[in-house]
Structures are given as C-alpha cells and as structure tokens.
Design an enzyme around this catalytic site. Structure first.
Site, PDB file in Angstrom:
ATOM      1  N   GLY A  71       0.812  -1.211   0.000  1.00  0.00           N
ATOM      2  CA  GLY A  71       0.000   0.000   0.000  1.00  0.00           C
ATOM      3  C   GLY A  71       0.849   1.266   0.000  1.00  0.00           C
ATOM      4  N   ASN A 151      -8.087   4.256   8.740  1.00  0.00           N
ATOM      5  CA  ASN A 151      -7.527   3.067   9.374  1.00  0.00           C
ATOM      6  C   ASN A 151      -7.611   3.095  10.897  1.00  0.00           C
ATOM      7  OD1 ASN A 151      -5.543   5.109   8.353  1.00  0.00           O
ATOM      8  ND2 ASN A 151      -4.227   4.105   9.854  1.00  0.00           N
ATOM      9  N   GLN A 179      -7.878   0.107   3.566  1.00  0.00           N
ATOM     10  CA  GLN A 179      -8.761  -0.432   4.612  1.00  0.00           C
ATOM     11  C   GLN A 179     -10.125  -0.844   4.075  1.00  0.00           C
ATOM     12  OE1 GLN A 179      -8.199  -1.112   7.860  1.00  0.00           O
ATOM     13  NE2 GLN A 179      -6.088  -0.439   7.755  1.00  0.00           N
ATOM     14  N   SER A 199      -3.666  -3.093  -0.629  1.00  0.00           N
ATOM     15  CA  SER A 199      -2.573  -3.888  -0.064  1.00  0.00           C
ATOM     16  C   SER A 199      -3.082  -5.257   0.368  1.00  0.00           C
ATOM     17  CB  SER A 199      -1.985  -3.150   1.138  1.00  0.00           C
ATOM     18  OG  SER A 199      -1.005  -3.942   1.753  1.00  0.00           O
ATOM     19  N   ALA A 200      -2.425  -6.331  -0.099  1.00  0.00           N
ATOM     20  CA  ALA A 200      -2.926  -7.694   0.109  1.00  0.00           C
ATOM     21  C   ALA A 200      -3.031  -8.099   1.575  1.00  0.00           C
ATOM     22  CB  ALA A 200      -2.022  -8.684  -0.634  1.00  0.00           C
ATOM     23  N   HIS A 201      -2.075  -7.648   2.410  1.00  0.00           N
ATOM     24  CA  HIS A 201      -2.059  -8.185   3.782  1.00  0.00           C
ATOM     25  C   HIS A 201      -3.173  -7.631   4.667  1.00  0.00           C
ATOM     26  CE1 HIS A 201      -0.098  -4.964   6.331  1.00  0.00           C
ATOM     27  NE2 HIS A 201       0.280  -4.513   5.148  1.00  0.00           N
ATOM     28  N   THR A 237      11.804  -7.252 -11.030  1.00  0.00           N
ATOM     29  CA  THR A 237      11.184  -8.560 -11.235  1.00  0.00           C
ATOM     30  C   THR A 237       9.970  -8.711 -10.325  1.00  0.00           C
ATOM     31  OG1 THR A 237      13.280  -9.511 -11.896  1.00  0.00           O
ATOM     32  CG2 THR A 237      11.599 -11.064 -11.145  1.00  0.00           C
ATOM     33  N   CYS A 325       1.805   2.333  13.431  1.00  0.00           N
ATOM     34  CA  CYS A 325       2.973   3.201  13.341  1.00  0.00           C
ATOM     35  C   CYS A 325       2.947   4.218  14.469  1.00  0.00           C
ATOM     36  CB  CYS A 325       2.996   3.944  12.015  1.00  0.00           C
ATOM     37  SG  CYS A 325       2.407   2.962  10.648  1.00  0.00           S
TER      38      CYS A 325
HETATM   39  C1  LIG Z   1      -1.821  -0.436   5.994  1.00  0.00           C
HETATM   40  C2  LIG Z   1      -2.150   0.812   5.283  1.00  0.00           C
HETATM   41  C3  LIG Z   1      -1.268   1.365   4.332  1.00  0.00           C
HETATM   42  C4  LIG Z   1       0.098   0.786   4.077  1.00  0.00           C
HETATM   43  O1  LIG Z   1       0.044  -0.443   3.399  1.00  0.00           O
HETATM   44  P1  LIG Z   1       1.349  -1.401   3.447  1.00  0.00           P
HETATM   45  O2  LIG Z   1       1.021  -2.488   2.491  1.00  0.00           O
HETATM   46  O3  LIG Z   1       1.449  -1.883   4.852  1.00  0.00           O
HETATM   47  O4  LIG Z   1       2.514  -0.591   3.010  1.00  0.00           O
HETATM   48  C5  LIG Z   1      -1.650   2.503   3.673  1.00  0.00           C
HETATM   49  N1  LIG Z   1      -2.846   3.070   3.905  1.00  0.00           N
HETATM   50  C6  LIG Z   1      -3.724   2.578   4.790  1.00  0.00           C
HETATM   51  C7  LIG Z   1      -5.031   3.257   4.985  1.00  0.00           C
HETATM   52  C8  LIG Z   1      -3.399   1.434   5.514  1.00  0.00           C
HETATM   53  O5  LIG Z   1      -4.256   0.959   6.406  1.00  0.00           O
END
Ligand SMILES: *Cc1c(COP(=O)(O)O)cnc(C)c1O
Length: 386
Positions: A71, A151, A179, A199-201, A237, A325
């Site tokens: 993300g 978030n 989010q 963001s996948a996680h 890559t 963070c």
């Molecule tokens: C987690 C998050 C990100 C950052 O994503 P990462 O894949 O961890 O770098 C950015 N924006 C929001 C709103 C998030 O919750």
C-alpha cells in the site's frame, strides 16, 4: 484464549490463498520477463490471472493494474508519479488531515520540495466533506487524494461524491482504499476514481504486495526505474508468489463481502454495546453507522491506552492504540486530534479491529475481560477518584 483484534494492522494469511501461492514458491520459479521458455510463461500466467482478479474486484481492466510492494508504495507512486508527470498543469494537491502516514508524510515531503498542499480538516467523526474538497480546488490543482476509509476510526469518506466533483472539475482523484478493500464493494467507474491503492495483507493476503489502479489514459512518472515490467511503470522482477496471493485473496474477499461483512458488523455492534453498557465514561470514536464493519475505536477516560493494551495482551487479547505506526511513539494519534478530541482523551484510546475470522466467543471474552482491566487501571490512576 487468544483473541486477535488488530486486523487493521494486518490479517492472517488465508489457508486457501497460501495453497494457491505454494506452486509459485516451489516449482514455478521462472522470471515472467522471459517468455522464451515454459518456466517464464508459467509465471506470466500466474501474474496475468491475478491482474484479472484484481481488475474484476474493482470493475477495472487488467491493463489498469500496476503491482507494487504494498500500500505504501502504491500511495507514493500515485502521488509523486502524477505530480511529476503533470507538472505543467500545476503544483497543488488536496488531501485530508487524517490520511495514513503513507500519504501524509509523502505530502509533507512534497510540501518541503515546493509543492502546494492543502490538508483539509475533518468533522468530529473524522469525515471530510465533499463540499470542502470542491471549495479547495483552484487552477493549479492537479490531484485530490482522500482515503476511502480511515484506518484508525473506520470512518468512510464520501468517495463517490468527491469522485464526481473531481471528474467535473478536471482534477485527478486518488483514493487510498487499503482499509476498504474486502470490507466495502468498490466500483472505480461508478465512483469516478482515477487511481486507487490497495494492499494484500489487509484482506488475508501476503505481506509486501499491493497494487495501484490507474485509469486508462492517465500517465505516471515511474518511481522505480529499471526494467520494462508493469508496462514500464514499475521496474523490478515481479513478486510472483505474492501477486498470485493478492489475486486469490481479493477474489475471495470480493465474493464474500455481501455474506461476511454484515456478520462482522453485527459482532462489531455487539462489542460496542458490550463496552458501552459495562464501562462508564467511554466514548466511541468515529461515526456510529458510517464506519468500517470491522472497526471499534474507543476512548476510556482517566487511563492510558498503552496500559490497557499491555494488560489485554497478558490476557491474550491483541489490540492497538491508534495506528501501528503511531503506537511506537508517544504523540497521540493525528487522526483523533484532527477530530477535535483532547490530548488526554486521545491518549486513552484503543482500537479493536475484527475480521471475518473473528468469532462470537472471542467477542464475548473481550466484553467480559475489558471492564475488569479498565477497573484495575482506573483504581491506580491519580485522575480517577471514585
Ligand atoms: C496499511 C495501510 C497502508 C500501508 O500499506 P502497506 O502495504 O502496509 O505498506 C496505507 N494506507 C492505509 C489506509 C493502511 O491501512
């Protein structure tokens, strides 16, 4: 009992997603840039499938998807990439005071580099108004970047309205939807979104992989230069297993939004009610209805959020104060402060974020445990005299 309620920070990797990734971590190890042999072609197939899965989830086309390392990188690519590309159009960016640090710190850096940045204020619930966005647009405005959902407090922004304004006023519109994906159905066409980060996680995919949707016809200055990957927009890559995992995770999440999210929202409401009915002097942060189905954020008077987290951790409950963070520092959350919440109250805030894997038994355990934790801490607090 172990209860994980920090799903806004990251989620567990789904076992079906891992299964889909496994071949790409083992036998399918070719470099997608070399299509002269079957190893490379097999890898390309995996990446192509994922690109279609991501595009389908957003109502976009596969050629509009750029894979990134998450993300944060998608946010950086969107903002810096577009401003550098369209320098001749102007140097003004409009964003909000409650963005994730990936946007906020990027915009602060740009400000130091001479760009003109407007950080729009939010209301008591953490929402920016579409009208404020429109009023901030001037001739030099190139980009509006407003997060889809916050978030920390889960507040959902008026994205479709802002999209309509930006399209009409001819400024580009980016949204950090990290989010929102997997929690809210998103249609980039219907919502007039030009760029979107994910963001996948955050939806049971692997860490270190994400994507930026960029509407066809919009140019971007690459932030990573090198090879010709991702249509020359992001060199390096490809993270093939990660990308395959992202595709599998977003497909599953999109399919299950309608079924799972109402259940998650019901558990969220049970948790909020449970907390409000057993703990005196707590305040729900964010909007009661207009919030992510998995987010609970509360301020507990007279005590520190950090102490609550420590005691909850000892009792098996994982929560967070503000964002992951922010919790490493002692400054209170910039989001809560922007909402007008006083410093002391902001310090006493905790965030509990659920997922579709959260069970009712887990929520019951938290409702039973949290009041005892608060009671113990308040008895030790010099601010509390009852
Ligand atoms: C987690 C998050 C990100 C950052 O994503 P990462 O894949 O961890 O770098 C950015 N924006 C929001 C709103 C998030 O919750």
């Amino acid at each position: 009992m172990k209860v994980y309620l920090d799903n806004a920070a990251t989620t567990a990797l789904d076992s079906e997603v891992l299964e889909k990734m496994m071949p790409y971590l083992t036998e399918i190890y070719g470099n997608p840039s070399n299509q002269h042999h079957s190893f490379g072609r097999e890898a390309v197939k995996g990446v192509d499938t994922a690109r279609k899965q991501v595009a389908d989830a957003l109502n976009a086309s596969p050629d509009e998807i750029i894979f990134t390392a998450g993300g944060t990188e998608a946010d950086n690519l969107a903002i810096k990439g577009i401003l550098q590309k369209y320098k001749s159009k102007g140097n003004h960016i409009i964003t909000t005071a409650v963005e994730h640090h990936a946007i906020m710190h990027t915009c602060e850096q740009l400000e130091k580099d001479g760009y003109d940045v407007t950080f729009l204020p939010v209301d008591e619930f953490g929402a920016v108004s579409a009208e404020a966005v429109e009023n901030a647009i001037k001739d030099s405005t190139v980009l509006v970047s407003v997060m889809f959902a916050n978030n920390e407090v889960g507040t959902i922004m008026p994205i479709a309205e802002i999209g309509e304004i930006c399209r009409r006023r001819k400024v580009y519109f980016h949204t950090d939807a990290v989010q929102a994906i997997g929690h809210i159905a998103i249609d980039v066409k219907a919502m007039n979104i030009d760029m979107l980060s994910l963001s996948a996680h955050k939806f049971h995919g692997p860490k270190g992989v994400g994507a930026l949707y960029v509407r066809r016809g919009i140019g971007l200055m690459p932030q990573m230069t090198g090879g010709a990957q991702e249509r020359k927009r992001r060199a390096g890559t490809e993270n093939v297993p990660g990308i395959v995992g992202l595709g599998a995770a977003i497909e599953k999440a999109a399919e299950r939004i309608a079924v799972d999210m109402p259940k998650v929202a019901a558990l969220r409401d049970k948790l909020i009610e449970g907390i409000e009915s057993t703990i005196p002097e707590v305040k729900l942060n964010g909007h009661r209805q207009n919030r992510l189905p998995n987010n609970v954020n509360i301020s507990i008077k007279y005590i520190e959020g950090e102490s609550v987290l420590m005691m909850l951790d000892m009792l098996g409950i994982a929560a967070s104060s503000g964002s992951a963070c922010a919790s490493a520092s002692i400054d209170p959350s910039h989001v809560l402060l922007a909402m007008g919440i006083p410093h002391e109250t902001a310090h006493g805030s905790i965030r509990l974020t659920l997922s579709d894997k959260t069970t009712e038994e887990e929520i019951d355990y938290v409702i039973k445990t949290l009041p005892t934790v608060v009671e113990r801490l308040r008895k030790m607090s010099p601010l509390y005299n009852k």
